[in-house]
Design a protein around this motif. Structure first.
Motif, PDB file in Angstrom:
ATOM      1  N   SER A 110      -0.863   8.436  -7.741  1.00 13.11           N
ATOM      2  CA  SER A 110      -1.920   9.143  -7.023  1.00 13.11           C
ATOM      3  C   SER A 110      -3.187   8.299  -7.122  1.00 13.11           C
ATOM      4  O   SER A 110      -3.286   7.395  -7.970  1.00 13.11           O
ATOM      5  CB  SER A 110      -2.149  10.512  -7.658  1.00 13.11           C
ATOM      6  N   ARG A 111      -4.156   8.611  -6.285  1.00 12.14           N
ATOM      7  CA  ARG A 111      -5.419   7.861  -6.307  1.00 12.14           C
ATOM      8  C   ARG A 111      -6.052   7.924  -7.706  1.00 12.14           C
ATOM      9  O   ARG A 111      -6.574   6.957  -8.213  1.00 12.14           O
ATOM     10  CB  ARG A 111      -6.367   8.432  -5.261  1.00 12.14           C
ATOM     11  N   LYS A 112      -5.955   9.087  -8.317  1.00  7.68           N
ATOM     12  CA  LYS A 112      -6.554   9.284  -9.640  1.00  7.68           C
ATOM     13  C   LYS A 112      -5.880   8.440 -10.717  1.00  7.68           C
ATOM     14  O   LYS A 112      -6.473   8.123 -11.734  1.00  7.68           O
ATOM     15  CB  LYS A 112      -6.485  10.767 -10.029  1.00  7.68           C
ATOM     16  N   GLU A 113      -4.601   8.132 -10.509  1.00 10.20           N
ATOM     17  CA  GLU A 113      -3.879   7.353 -11.531  1.00 10.20           C
ATOM     18  C   GLU A 113      -4.187   5.860 -11.454  1.00 10.20           C
ATOM     19  O   GLU A 113      -3.829   5.113 -12.353  1.00 10.20           O
ATOM     20  CB  GLU A 113      -2.361   7.559 -11.373  1.00 10.20           C
ATOM     21  N   LEU A 114      -4.802   5.418 -10.372  1.00 13.50           N
ATOM     22  CA  LEU A 114      -5.113   3.993 -10.227  1.00 13.50           C
ATOM     23  C   LEU A 114      -6.424   3.684 -10.955  1.00 13.50           C
ATOM     24  O   LEU A 114      -7.375   4.450 -10.879  1.00 13.50           O
ATOM     25  CB  LEU A 114      -5.190   3.607  -8.748  1.00 13.50           C
ATOM     26  N   LEU A 115      -6.413   2.590 -11.685  1.00 10.03           N
ATOM     27  CA  LEU A 115      -7.484   2.295 -12.637  1.00 10.03           C
ATOM     28  C   LEU A 115      -8.891   2.391 -12.051  1.00 10.03           C
ATOM     29  O   LEU A 115      -9.802   2.854 -12.705  1.00 10.03           O
ATOM     30  CB  LEU A 115      -7.246   0.892 -13.207  1.00 10.03           C
ATOM     31  N   ASP A 116      -9.067   1.974 -10.796  1.00 16.10           N
ATOM     32  CA  ASP A 116     -10.394   1.982 -10.196  1.00 16.10           C
ATOM     33  C   ASP A 116     -10.991   3.380 -10.142  1.00 16.10           C
ATOM     34  O   ASP A 116     -12.197   3.541 -10.012  1.00 16.10           O
ATOM     35  CB  ASP A 116     -10.330   1.436  -8.757  1.00 16.10           C
ATOM     36  N   ALA A 138       0.840  -1.208   0.000  1.00 17.64           N
ATOM     37  CA  ALA A 138       0.000   0.000   0.000  1.00 17.64           C
ATOM     38  C   ALA A 138       0.873   1.255   0.000  1.00 17.64           C
ATOM     39  O   ALA A 138       0.636   2.198  -0.756  1.00 17.64           O
ATOM     40  CB  ALA A 138      -0.933  -0.019   1.211  1.00 17.64           C
ATOM     41  N   LYS A 139       1.921   1.245   0.841  1.00 13.24           N
ATOM     42  CA  LYS A 139       2.832   2.416   0.904  1.00 13.24           C
ATOM     43  C   LYS A 139       3.544   2.617  -0.428  1.00 13.24           C
ATOM     44  O   LYS A 139       3.708   3.740  -0.899  1.00 13.24           O
ATOM     45  CB  LYS A 139       3.906   2.176   1.977  1.00 13.24           C
ATOM     46  N   GLU A 140       4.016   1.515  -1.006  1.00 13.64           N
ATOM     47  CA  GLU A 140       4.812   1.607  -2.243  1.00 13.64           C
ATOM     48  C   GLU A 140       3.961   2.036  -3.432  1.00 13.64           C
ATOM     49  O   GLU A 140       4.429   2.785  -4.300  1.00 13.64           O
ATOM     50  CB  GLU A 140       5.484   0.259  -2.514  1.00 13.64           C
ATOM     51  N   ILE A 141       2.718   1.574  -3.488  1.00 13.73           N
ATOM     52  CA  ILE A 141       1.828   2.010  -4.575  1.00 13.73           C
ATOM     53  C   ILE A 141       1.610   3.519  -4.452  1.00 13.73           C
ATOM     54  O   ILE A 141       1.696   4.256  -5.432  1.00 13.73           O
ATOM     55  CB  ILE A 141       0.506   1.209  -4.559  1.00 13.73           C
ATOM     56  N   ALA A 142       1.424   3.986  -3.204  1.00 16.88           N
ATOM     57  CA  ALA A 142       1.212   5.425  -2.978  1.00 16.88           C
ATOM     58  C   ALA A 142       2.481   6.239  -3.270  1.00 16.88           C
ATOM     59  O   ALA A 142       2.401   7.427  -3.567  1.00 16.88           O
ATOM     60  CB  ALA A 142       0.750   5.660  -1.550  1.00 16.88           C
ATOM     61  N   HIS A 143       3.660   5.588  -3.191  1.00 13.97           N
ATOM     62  CA  HIS A 143       4.923   6.281  -3.507  1.00 13.97           C
ATOM     63  C   HIS A 143       4.946   6.703  -4.983  1.00 13.97           C
ATOM     64  O   HIS A 143       5.499   7.743  -5.328  1.00 13.97           O
ATOM     65  CB  HIS A 143       6.093   5.330  -3.210  1.00 13.97           C
ATOM     66  N   PHE A 144       4.319   5.900  -5.836  1.00 15.62           N
ATOM     67  CA  PHE A 144       4.412   6.150  -7.282  1.00 15.62           C
ATOM     68  C   PHE A 144       3.135   6.667  -7.927  1.00 15.62           C
ATOM     69  O   PHE A 144       3.197   7.304  -8.974  1.00 15.62           O
ATOM     70  CB  PHE A 144       4.828   4.863  -8.012  1.00 15.62           C
TER      71      PHE A 144
END
Ligand code: ATP
Ligand code: MG
Length: 143
Positions: free
Chosen positions: A133-139, A125-131
Protein backbone atom coordinates in the motif's frame (compact mmCIF):
# COMPACT_ATOMS: atom_id res chain seq x y z
CA UNK A 1 13.20 6.23 -17.15
CA UNK A 2 11.79 5.41 -13.75
CA UNK A 3 13.80 4.64 -10.64
CA UNK A 4 11.69 1.88 -9.10
CA UNK A 5 11.43 -1.87 -9.58
CA UNK A 6 9.90 -4.84 -7.79
CA UNK A 7 11.97 -7.83 -6.74
CA UNK A 8 10.50 -11.03 -5.32
CA UNK A 9 12.72 -13.49 -3.51
CA UNK A 10 10.90 -16.62 -4.65
CA UNK A 11 10.04 -19.71 -2.52
CA UNK A 12 13.27 -21.54 -3.51
CA UNK A 13 15.31 -18.55 -2.25
CA UNK A 14 13.50 -18.62 1.11
CA UNK A 15 13.65 -22.44 1.33
CA UNK A 16 17.41 -22.46 0.64
CA UNK A 17 17.92 -19.87 3.39
CA UNK A 18 19.41 -17.38 0.92
CA UNK A 19 17.37 -14.28 1.81
CA UNK A 20 20.34 -12.57 3.47
CA UNK A 21 22.86 -13.38 0.76
CA UNK A 22 20.59 -12.25 -2.05
CA UNK A 23 19.68 -9.01 -0.27
CA UNK A 24 23.40 -8.30 0.21
CA UNK A 25 23.92 -8.64 -3.55
CA UNK A 26 20.99 -6.28 -4.17
CA UNK A 27 22.04 -3.57 -1.71
CA UNK A 28 25.70 -4.05 -2.74
CA UNK A 29 24.69 -3.15 -6.29
CA UNK A 30 23.33 0.18 -5.08
CA UNK A 31 19.61 -0.54 -4.74
CA UNK A 32 17.78 1.07 -1.82
CA UNK A 33 15.03 -0.93 -0.10
CA UNK A 34 11.79 1.08 0.03
CA UNK A 35 9.49 -1.69 1.33
CA UNK A 36 9.82 -5.37 2.16
CA UNK A 37 7.61 -8.14 3.54
CA UNK A 38 7.33 -11.92 3.76
CA UNK A 39 4.14 -13.41 2.33
CA UNK A 40 2.65 -16.73 1.28
CA UNK A 41 0.91 -16.05 -2.04
CA UNK A 42 -2.57 -17.43 -2.64
CA UNK A 43 -3.27 -19.10 -5.97
CA UNK A 44 -5.35 -16.07 -6.99
CA UNK A 45 -2.60 -13.61 -6.11
CA UNK A 46 0.13 -15.64 -7.82
CA UNK A 47 -2.07 -16.30 -10.87
CA UNK A 48 -2.92 -12.61 -11.12
CA UNK A 49 0.69 -11.55 -10.76
CA UNK A 50 1.82 -13.78 -13.65
CA UNK A 51 -1.40 -13.30 -15.68
CA UNK A 52 0.60 -12.32 -18.81
CA UNK A 53 1.84 -15.93 -18.94
CA UNK A 54 -1.66 -17.46 -18.61
CA UNK A 55 -1.50 -19.16 -22.01
CA UNK A 56 2.06 -20.46 -21.62
CA UNK A 57 2.65 -24.20 -21.02
CA UNK A 58 4.60 -23.49 -17.82
CA UNK A 59 1.87 -21.30 -16.23
CA UNK A 60 0.26 -23.96 -14.00
CA UNK A 61 3.61 -25.11 -12.62
CA UNK A 62 4.72 -21.51 -12.17
CA UNK A 63 1.65 -20.68 -10.07
CA UNK A 64 2.16 -23.88 -8.04
CA UNK A 65 5.83 -23.07 -7.43
CA UNK A 66 5.10 -19.48 -6.42
CA UNK A 67 2.49 -20.65 -3.88
CA UNK A 68 4.63 -23.52 -2.54
CA UNK A 69 6.17 -21.46 0.26
CA UNK A 70 6.83 -17.95 1.49
CA UNK A 71 8.14 -15.20 -0.81
CA UNK A 72 9.77 -11.87 -0.04
CA UNK A 73 8.59 -9.00 -2.27
CA UNK A 74 10.87 -5.95 -2.10
CA UNK A 75 10.26 -2.50 -3.61
CA UNK A 76 13.62 -1.14 -4.77
CA UNK A 77 14.88 2.26 -5.84
CA UNK A 78 17.90 3.16 -7.97
CA UNK A 79 18.56 5.16 -11.09
CA UNK A 80 17.64 2.98 -14.11
CA UNK A 81 16.22 0.43 -11.65
CA UNK A 82 14.38 -1.92 -14.04
CA UNK A 83 17.25 -2.50 -16.46
CA UNK A 84 19.96 -2.54 -13.81
CA UNK A 85 18.06 -5.08 -11.71
CA UNK A 86 17.45 -7.37 -14.70
CA UNK A 87 21.19 -7.20 -15.36
CA UNK A 88 21.96 -8.07 -11.73
CA UNK A 89 19.67 -11.14 -11.69
CA UNK A 90 20.70 -12.50 -15.12
CA UNK A 91 18.83 -14.54 -17.73
CA UNK A 92 15.64 -16.47 -16.83
CA UNK A 93 17.49 -19.74 -17.41
CA UNK A 94 20.41 -19.79 -14.92
CA UNK A 95 22.52 -21.93 -17.26
CA UNK A 96 22.41 -19.01 -19.72
CA UNK A 97 22.92 -16.28 -17.12
CA UNK A 98 26.14 -14.27 -16.99
CA UNK A 99 28.78 -15.12 -14.39
CA UNK A 100 28.25 -13.32 -11.10
CA UNK A 101 24.52 -12.77 -11.59
CA UNK A 102 22.14 -13.81 -8.81
CA UNK A 103 20.50 -16.53 -10.89
CA UNK A 104 23.85 -17.90 -12.08
CA UNK A 105 25.09 -18.03 -8.50
CA UNK A 106 22.03 -19.46 -6.76
CA UNK A 107 19.32 -20.81 -9.13
CA UNK A 108 18.68 -24.49 -9.93
CA UNK A 109 16.55 -24.28 -13.09
CA UNK A 110 14.64 -22.04 -15.50
CA UNK A 111 11.59 -22.39 -13.23
CA UNK A 112 13.17 -22.32 -9.79
CA UNK A 113 15.23 -19.24 -10.49
CA UNK A 114 15.41 -17.55 -7.06
CA UNK A 115 14.25 -14.04 -7.91
CA UNK A 116 11.78 -11.99 -9.94
CA UNK A 117 12.48 -8.58 -11.46
CA UNK A 118 9.99 -6.24 -13.19
CA UNK A 119 10.46 -5.99 -16.96
CA UNK A 120 9.26 -2.39 -17.56
CA UNK A 121 8.60 0.82 -15.65
CA UNK A 122 4.86 0.36 -16.19
CA UNK A 123 4.92 -3.17 -14.79
CA UNK A 124 7.17 -2.11 -11.91
CA UNK A 125 4.54 0.40 -10.76
CA UNK A 126 1.74 -2.19 -11.08
CA UNK A 127 3.75 -4.90 -9.32
CA UNK A 128 4.77 -2.66 -6.41
CA UNK A 129 1.07 -1.79 -5.97
CA UNK A 130 0.24 -5.54 -6.05
CA UNK A 131 2.18 -6.04 -2.81
CA UNK A 132 2.43 -2.71 -1.01
CA UNK A 133 0.00 0.00 0.00
CA UNK A 134 1.10 3.62 -0.33
CA UNK A 135 1.53 3.77 3.44
CA UNK A 136 3.87 0.77 3.43
CA UNK A 137 6.32 2.45 1.04
CA UNK A 138 9.16 4.17 2.86
CA UNK A 139 8.54 7.63 1.39
CA UNK A 140 5.19 7.71 3.15
CA UNK A 141 6.32 6.64 6.60
CA UNK A 142 6.43 10.19 7.87
CA UNK A 143 2.90 11.06 6.68
P1 ATP B 1 10.41 -13.07 -13.70
O1 ATP B 1 9.19 -12.48 -14.38
O2 ATP B 1 10.05 -14.04 -12.60
O3 ATP B 1 11.38 -12.01 -13.27
P2 ATP B 1 11.63 -13.51 -16.25
O4 ATP B 1 11.07 -12.17 -16.59
O5 ATP B 1 13.09 -13.71 -16.36
O6 ATP B 1 11.21 -13.93 -14.77
P3 ATP B 1 9.39 -14.68 -17.62
O7 ATP B 1 9.42 -15.04 -19.06
O8 ATP B 1 8.64 -13.48 -17.17
O9 ATP B 1 10.92 -14.63 -17.11
O10 ATP B 1 8.84 -15.96 -16.83
C1 ATP B 1 8.30 -15.85 -15.52
C2 ATP B 1 8.78 -17.03 -14.70
O11 ATP B 1 8.18 -18.22 -15.24
C3 ATP B 1 10.28 -17.32 -14.75
O12 ATP B 1 11.04 -16.54 -13.89
C4 ATP B 1 10.31 -18.78 -14.38
O13 ATP B 1 10.13 -18.97 -12.96
C5 ATP B 1 9.08 -19.31 -15.11
N1 ATP B 1 9.42 -19.79 -16.46
C6 ATP B 1 9.71 -19.02 -17.55
N2 ATP B 1 9.96 -19.77 -18.64
C7 ATP B 1 9.84 -21.06 -18.22
C8 ATP B 1 9.99 -22.33 -18.86
N3 ATP B 1 10.31 -22.42 -20.15
N4 ATP B 1 9.79 -23.44 -18.11
C9 ATP B 1 9.45 -23.36 -16.80
N5 ATP B 1 9.30 -22.20 -16.14
C10 ATP B 1 9.49 -21.07 -16.83
MG1 MG C 1 9.04 -11.65 -16.29
Amino acid sequence: MSNKTLAILKPDCVEKNLIGEVILKITGAGFKIKALKMVRLSEASSGGFYEVHKERPFYKNLVEYMTSGACVPIALEKENAVADFRKLIGATDPSKADEGTIRKLFADSIERNIVHGSDSDENAAKEIAHFFSRKELLDNFSE
